[in-house]
Design a protein around this motif. Structure first.
Motif, PDB file in Angstrom:
ATOM      1  N   ILE A  63       0.903  -1.343  -0.081  1.00  0.00           N
ATOM      2  CA  ILE A  63      -0.108  -0.071  -0.167  1.00  0.00           C
ATOM      3  C   ILE A  63       0.829   1.286  -0.042  1.00  0.00           C
ATOM      4  O   ILE A  63       0.691   2.093  -0.640  1.00  0.00           O
ATOM      5  CB  ILE A  63      -0.772   0.094   1.309  1.00  0.00           C
ATOM      6  CG1 ILE A  63      -1.769  -1.186   1.275  1.00  0.00           C
ATOM      7  CG2 ILE A  63      -1.830   1.411   1.283  1.00  0.00           C
ATOM      8  CD1 ILE A  63      -2.896  -1.379   2.397  1.00  0.00           C
ATOM      9  N   THR A  64       1.795   1.363   0.926  1.00  0.00           N
ATOM     10  CA  THR A  64       2.626   2.652   1.175  1.00  0.00           C
ATOM     11  C   THR A  64       3.559   2.663   0.029  1.00  0.00           C
ATOM     12  O   THR A  64       3.742   3.792  -0.676  1.00  0.00           O
ATOM     13  CB  THR A  64       3.459   2.429   2.204  1.00  0.00           C
ATOM     14  OG1 THR A  64       4.310   1.351   2.137  1.00  0.00           O
ATOM     15  CG2 THR A  64       2.598   2.220   3.622  1.00  0.00           C
ATOM     16  N   GLY A  65       3.972   1.700  -0.713  1.00  0.00           N
ATOM     17  CA  GLY A  65       4.949   1.801  -2.108  1.00  0.00           C
ATOM     18  C   GLY A  65       4.134   2.374  -3.003  1.00  0.00           C
ATOM     19  O   GLY A  65       4.410   3.444  -3.841  1.00  0.00           O
ATOM     20  N   ARG A  66       2.743   1.892  -3.488  1.00  0.00           N
ATOM     21  CA  ARG A  66       1.757   2.373  -4.271  1.00  0.00           C
ATOM     22  C   ARG A  66       1.306   4.035  -4.015  1.00  0.00           C
ATOM     23  O   ARG A  66       1.203   4.768  -4.960  1.00  0.00           O
ATOM     24  CB  ARG A  66       0.592   1.504  -4.475  1.00  0.00           C
ATOM     25  CG  ARG A  66      -0.383   1.819  -5.518  1.00  0.00           C
ATOM     26  CD  ARG A  66      -1.474   0.901  -5.736  1.00  0.00           C
ATOM     27  NE  ARG A  66      -0.744  -0.376  -5.880  1.00  0.00           N
ATOM     28  CZ  ARG A  66      -1.172  -1.514  -5.293  1.00  0.00           C
ATOM     29  NH1 ARG A  66      -1.607  -1.330  -3.818  1.00  0.00           N
ATOM     30  NH2 ARG A  66      -0.607  -2.592  -5.610  1.00  0.00           N
ATOM     31  N   LEU A  67       1.085   4.211  -2.744  1.00  0.00           N
ATOM     32  CA  LEU A  67       1.028   5.600  -2.531  1.00  0.00           C
ATOM     33  C   LEU A  67       2.076   6.515  -2.782  1.00  0.00           C
ATOM     34  O   LEU A  67       1.622   7.492  -3.349  1.00  0.00           O
ATOM     35  CB  LEU A  67       0.469   5.599  -0.846  1.00  0.00           C
ATOM     36  CG  LEU A  67      -0.781   4.977  -0.432  1.00  0.00           C
ATOM     37  CD1 LEU A  67      -0.935   5.273   1.049  1.00  0.00           C
ATOM     38  CD2 LEU A  67      -2.161   5.776  -1.047  1.00  0.00           C
ATOM     39  N   ALA A  68       3.244   6.097  -2.512  1.00  0.00           N
ATOM     40  CA  ALA A  68       4.350   6.836  -2.986  1.00  0.00           C
ATOM     41  C   ALA A  68       4.506   7.136  -4.161  1.00  0.00           C
ATOM     42  O   ALA A  68       5.244   8.294  -4.517  1.00  0.00           O
ATOM     43  CB  ALA A  68       5.569   6.221  -2.131  1.00  0.00           C
ATOM     44  N   ASP A  69       4.134   6.301  -5.135  1.00  0.00           N
ATOM     45  CA  ASP A  69       4.400   6.656  -6.498  1.00  0.00           C
ATOM     46  C   ASP A  69       3.180   7.283  -7.133  1.00  0.00           C
ATOM     47  O   ASP A  69       3.164   7.868  -8.237  1.00  0.00           O
ATOM     48  CB  ASP A  69       4.414   5.221  -7.172  1.00  0.00           C
ATOM     49  CG  ASP A  69       6.092   4.690  -7.193  1.00  0.00           C
ATOM     50  OD1 ASP A  69       6.993   5.596  -6.840  1.00  0.00           O
ATOM     51  OD2 ASP A  69       6.065   3.307  -7.080  1.00  0.00           O
ATOM     52  N   ASP A  72       0.405  12.542  -4.024  1.00  0.00           N
ATOM     53  CA  ASP A  72       1.099  13.836  -4.123  1.00  0.00           C
ATOM     54  C   ASP A  72       2.136  13.516  -2.420  1.00  0.00           C
ATOM     55  O   ASP A  72       1.521  13.206  -1.334  1.00  0.00           O
ATOM     56  CB  ASP A  72       0.325  15.046  -3.795  1.00  0.00           C
ATOM     57  CG  ASP A  72       0.994  16.317  -3.819  1.00  0.00           C
ATOM     58  OD1 ASP A  72       2.410  16.336  -3.637  1.00  0.00           O
ATOM     59  OD2 ASP A  72       0.583  17.231  -4.038  1.00  0.00           O
ATOM     60  N   SER A  73       3.380  13.794  -2.889  1.00  0.00           N
ATOM     61  CA  SER A  73       4.264  13.381  -1.664  1.00  0.00           C
ATOM     62  C   SER A  73       4.056  14.437  -0.731  1.00  0.00           C
ATOM     63  O   SER A  73       4.337  14.034   0.418  1.00  0.00           O
ATOM     64  CB  SER A  73       5.646  13.433  -2.373  1.00  0.00           C
ATOM     65  OG  SER A  73       5.903  14.941  -2.922  1.00  0.00           O
ATOM     66  N   ARG A  74       3.823  15.516  -1.025  1.00  0.00           N
ATOM     67  CA  ARG A  74       3.393  16.695   0.083  1.00  0.00           C
ATOM     68  C   ARG A  74       2.449  15.986   1.125  1.00  0.00           C
ATOM     69  O   ARG A  74       2.450  16.059   2.395  1.00  0.00           O
ATOM     70  CB  ARG A  74       3.099  17.897  -0.370  1.00  0.00           C
ATOM     71  CG  ARG A  74       2.773  19.135   0.610  1.00  0.00           C
ATOM     72  CD  ARG A  74       2.865  20.558   0.051  1.00  0.00           C
ATOM     73  NE  ARG A  74       4.081  20.766  -0.342  1.00  0.00           N
ATOM     74  CZ  ARG A  74       4.116  21.892  -0.979  1.00  0.00           C
ATOM     75  NH1 ARG A  74       3.343  22.891  -1.343  1.00  0.00           N
ATOM     76  NH2 ARG A  74       5.505  22.301  -1.455  1.00  0.00           N
ATOM     77  N   LEU A  75       1.018  15.684   0.618  1.00  0.00           N
ATOM     78  CA  LEU A  75       0.130  15.123   1.298  1.00  0.00           C
ATOM     79  C   LEU A  75       0.348  13.756   2.215  1.00  0.00           C
ATOM     80  O   LEU A  75       0.164  13.930   3.381  1.00  0.00           O
ATOM     81  CB  LEU A  75      -0.999  14.697   0.398  1.00  0.00           C
ATOM     82  CG  LEU A  75      -2.468  14.270   0.854  1.00  0.00           C
ATOM     83  CD1 LEU A  75      -2.874  15.164   1.974  1.00  0.00           C
ATOM     84  CD2 LEU A  75      -3.437  13.962  -0.102  1.00  0.00           C
ATOM     85  N   LEU A  76       1.208  12.978   1.661  1.00  0.00           N
ATOM     86  CA  LEU A  76       1.516  11.876   2.189  1.00  0.00           C
ATOM     87  C   LEU A  76       2.406  12.247   3.591  1.00  0.00           C
ATOM     88  O   LEU A  76       2.353  11.576   4.753  1.00  0.00           O
ATOM     89  CB  LEU A  76       2.379  10.863   1.219  1.00  0.00           C
ATOM     90  CG  LEU A  76       1.562  10.269   0.261  1.00  0.00           C
ATOM     91  CD1 LEU A  76       2.348   9.550  -0.793  1.00  0.00           C
ATOM     92  CD2 LEU A  76       0.454   9.496   0.884  1.00  0.00           C
ATOM     93  N   ALA A 112       6.110   4.177   8.196  1.00  0.00           N
ATOM     94  CA  ALA A 112       5.934   3.263   6.845  1.00  0.00           C
ATOM     95  C   ALA A 112       5.340   4.131   5.720  1.00  0.00           C
ATOM     96  O   ALA A 112       5.796   3.788   4.738  1.00  0.00           O
ATOM     97  CB  ALA A 112       4.957   2.001   7.132  1.00  0.00           C
ATOM     98  N   ILE A 113       4.664   5.122   5.939  1.00  0.00           N
ATOM     99  CA  ILE A 113       4.161   5.899   4.989  1.00  0.00           C
ATOM    100  C   ILE A 113       5.021   6.776   4.573  1.00  0.00           C
ATOM    101  O   ILE A 113       5.348   6.943   3.359  1.00  0.00           O
ATOM    102  CB  ILE A 113       2.946   6.852   5.421  1.00  0.00           C
ATOM    103  CG1 ILE A 113       1.637   5.876   5.850  1.00  0.00           C
ATOM    104  CG2 ILE A 113       2.374   7.616   4.217  1.00  0.00           C
ATOM    105  CD1 ILE A 113       0.522   6.346   6.418  1.00  0.00           C
TER     106      ILE A 113
END
Length: 434
Positions: A63-69, A72-76, A112-113
């Motif tokens: 999940i976190t890998g997919r989110l990172a790609d 938006d990195s700022r929101l994460l 992890a995020i």
């Protein structure tokens, strides 16, 4: 200078935030381990704390890998920082093993995020040639935080108590939020290229990255028990105080800084296969240092051994980051970083559990020796696979750089990462197009 001014600024912002949040992580972990040890809890309790750190990274990697790609990195970073701060403040207000472990796990859900987001951003900020230097800056910043964390925790535990120390850690985690607001380099969201948005096929590692990921996971699984027994070995077997333990624990990280910069300078123009071979040699030597440290007659002997082991550990980190930064496709860096972290941390979880279990029957000195020896044996066992992967990669690179296939002026030393499954002809065309 290879960096643009904006990206150079962002490298330092990312590194600074990493230093402060790393200090927060080590503050939390060291404080809880010291508290549990002083409460008379044994190896399983310390193992539970360490497992709580690693578990979110393993379970949430997909999940976190997919989110990172994709996000938006700022929101994460803002979300991750908020989770870390809130969970750490709650942790400072509870007692009992179960709520402590649950809230500690939530703290590291935020980590992890943030972790694959930071790693992918750092790879994006640096040019190919400057990846070792960027890694050196990031590793040094993280090491400074890791030095400060255990040392501050040791003295704060003696002077302020557990609750106040954990509140300080909560403030440190706010650096993730500040970084999210300050970084100009961004990934994911609207910054994703059109072809990446249309991508549906799963992302795969190439052969060399696969060797690094699986090989390091196997060896780390063998030596992870050392993290569980370290506090008992230093405080009970060798008789150190809480303050001395915090300082001694920091010596490993001091060594990491030196190893990081020496290696970053040495490998700047090195080939990927040479870097991978060097990483596994450093890993084997790290395991050997742990085995030798189990023979220490008194606590003073641990300091030079920890400095040496930390130096080798810093070398490994720079080498792995550089190889991944060179070979991972830009649009998949978050997923591949998360996959690497999950593989290594997942293997470490097994080692943590075994360390806590066998500590019920074995002395800390014995567990430390066994972990170091098993780590060396693991590197020797996978050496043929490493050698085969390195030889195959060198043959592939030789085919790409054959003068009959590319023009003389083309430079393909350490070519940019090609998509997994591409033929040699396709890679040659890619090289010729540069």
């Amino acid at each position: 200078m290879s960096f643009t001014s904006t990206r150079w600024r962002d490298v330092w912002i990312a590194a600074g935030s990493n230093a402060v949040t790393n200090m927060g992580s080590f503050l939390v972990l060291t404080t809880l381990m010291l508290t549990l040890q002083e409460e008379g809890r044994g190896g399983p309790a310390v193992a539970a704390v360490i497992i709580a750190e690693a578990l979110p990274i393993v379970l949430l990697a997909a999940i976190t890998g997919r989110l990172a790609d994709r996000v938006d990195s700022r929101l994460l970073l803002l979300v991750a920082g908020g989770v870390q701060v809130g969970a750490c403040l709650a942790l400072s207000a509870v007692d009992g093993m179960v709520p402590r472990v649950a809230l500690l796990t939530l703290v590291f859900v935020g980590t992890a995020i943030a972790q694959p987001v930071r790693q992918a951003l750092m790879m994006t900020m640096a040019s190919r040639e400057d990846l070792p230097k960027a890694s050196g800056i990031a590793q040094t910043a993280g090491s400074i935080g890791a030095i400060a964390g255990p040392a501050v925790a040791g003295f704060a535990q003696d002077g302020l108590g557990t609750q106040a120390t954990l509140r300080v850690a909560a403030v440190a985690f706010s650096a993730t939020i500040i970084a999210g607001l300050s970084l100009r380099t961004r990934r994911g969201g609207d910054q994703r290229p059109a072809d990446a948005r249309a991508e549906t096929a799963p992302v795969r590692m190439d052969g060399l990255l696969r060797v690094v990921t699986i090989g390091f996971a196997v060896v780390v699984g063998c030596i992870a028990a050392a993290n569980v027994v370290e506090v008992f070995y230093v405080k009970e077997t060798l008789g150190a105080s809480s303050s001395a333990y915090g300082v001694i624990n920091s010596m490993w990280t001091v060594g990491m800084i030196a190893g990081t910069w020496i290696t970053a300078r040495l490998i700047r123009r090195a080939g990927d296969t040479s870097i991978v071979a060097g990483a596994f040699i450093a890993l084997a030597l790290t395991c050997a240092v742990l085995a030798v440290s189990s023979l220490a007659p008194e606590v003073a002997w641990i300091v030079p051994l920890w400095l040496l082991g930390g130096g080798l550990n810093g070398a490994e980190n720079v080498q792995v980051f550089t190889v991944f930064g060179r070979r991972a496709p830009e649009h998949a860096r978050g997923r591949l970083s998360a996959r690497l972290n999950a593989a290594v941390q997942g293997a470490a979880l097994f080692g943590f559990a075994m360390g806590g279990l066998v500590l019920e029957w074995w002395q800390p000195r014995t567990v430390l020796a066994a972990g170091g020896v098993l780590g060396v044996l693991a590197v020797l066992a996978i050496a043929p696979w490493i050698r085969t992967a390195v030889r195959r990669e060198r043959q592939e690179t030789h085919r790409i750089t054959d003068p009959s296939r590319i023009s003389a002026q083309d430079s393909t030393e350490n070519p940019d990462p090609a998509l997994d499954g591409a033929t040699a002809d396709a890679r040659a065309q890619q090289a010729s197009a540069k």
